[in-house]
Write a protein that holds these residues in place. Sequence first.
Motif, PDB file in Angstrom:
ATOM      1  N   GLN A   3      33.109  18.842   3.566  1.00 40.21           N
ATOM      2  CA  GLN A   3      33.649  17.552   3.138  1.00 40.21           C
ATOM      3  C   GLN A   3      35.168  17.632   2.970  1.00 40.21           C
ATOM      4  O   GLN A   3      35.883  16.753   3.455  1.00 40.21           O
ATOM      5  CB  GLN A   3      32.989  17.125   1.828  1.00 40.21           C
TER       6      GLN A   3
ATOM      7  N   ILE B 215      31.313   7.232  -2.720  1.00 43.22           N
ATOM      8  CA  ILE B 215      30.275   8.165  -2.261  1.00 43.22           C
ATOM      9  C   ILE B 215      30.320   9.448  -3.078  1.00 43.22           C
ATOM     10  O   ILE B 215      29.277   9.963  -3.510  1.00 43.22           O
ATOM     11  CB  ILE B 215      30.409   8.459  -0.754  1.00 43.22           C
TER      12      ILE B 215
ATOM     13  N   GLY C 257      24.111  13.458   5.195  1.00 44.02           N
ATOM     14  CA  GLY C 257      23.211  12.683   4.362  1.00 44.02           C
ATOM     15  C   GLY C 257      21.770  12.840   4.787  1.00 44.02           C
ATOM     16  O   GLY C 257      21.472  12.870   5.988  1.00 44.02           O
TER      17      GLY C 257
ATOM     18  N   PHE D  59      30.619  14.155   6.014  1.00 43.84           N
ATOM     19  CA  PHE D  59      29.571  14.016   5.007  1.00 43.84           C
ATOM     20  C   PHE D  59      28.218  14.063   5.691  1.00 43.84           C
ATOM     21  O   PHE D  59      27.998  13.399   6.706  1.00 43.84           O
ATOM     22  CB  PHE D  59      29.730  12.704   4.239  1.00 43.84           C
TER      23      PHE D  59
ATOM     24  N   VAL E  56      23.680  12.095  -0.286  1.00 43.40           N
ATOM     25  CA  VAL E  56      24.620  13.123   0.173  1.00 43.40           C
ATOM     26  C   VAL E  56      23.993  14.503   0.034  1.00 43.40           C
ATOM     27  O   VAL E  56      23.411  14.834  -1.002  1.00 43.40           O
ATOM     28  CB  VAL E  56      25.946  13.064  -0.625  1.00 43.40           C
TER      29      VAL E  56
END
Length: 186
Positions: free
Chosen positions: A134, A65, A142, A140, A127
């Motif tokens: 983070q 990611i 999104g 995270f 993201v």
Amino acid sequence: MPTSPCAVPLAHATRLLNHGPTVLVSAAHDGLRNVMAAAWNMPLDFEPPKVAVVIDKNTFTRTLIEASGQFVVAVPTRAQAALTLAIGSRSGRDGDKFVALGLDTLPASRVTAPLPVGCIAWLECRVIPEPHVQQTYDLFLGEVLAAWADPAVFAGGRWQFDDPATRSIHYVAGGRFLMIGEAFDV
């Protein structure tokens, strides 16, 4: 999974997670891919739709990611509970979990991460960089770029959990899950 998952309007994307299911998070970068289970996730905003998911620093999924800036959140079913536990119990650093666990995928429309077959909903996410959040909290954020659902289970902007095998699951620790219960209107 249906041959063709139906697109969910982005205005309804957060409804796919509103009920708090355990999810699968997939990611891909530079020819590598992985999938993990995540019990800590939630919808964040409507316009544009956003989600939050906790992804530990030590996971291979997080590595992918961070490199790609993309991920997929997928909602597994009661029929996939054992698979979900297996996904969450092994590391992708030891090999491709999709291959090892016989989990087929479909290509996503807006991101490189795969859509795990058999789930009832998928959110393709970009993201939203928040480096402090983070690093400090493993959280995270999104932006949802595309959303999909199995039309037999999610139609007209609402879940239809008629078949217990297609109900979403909720991890409560120690290998134990609950499944979503009966719906009622007020």
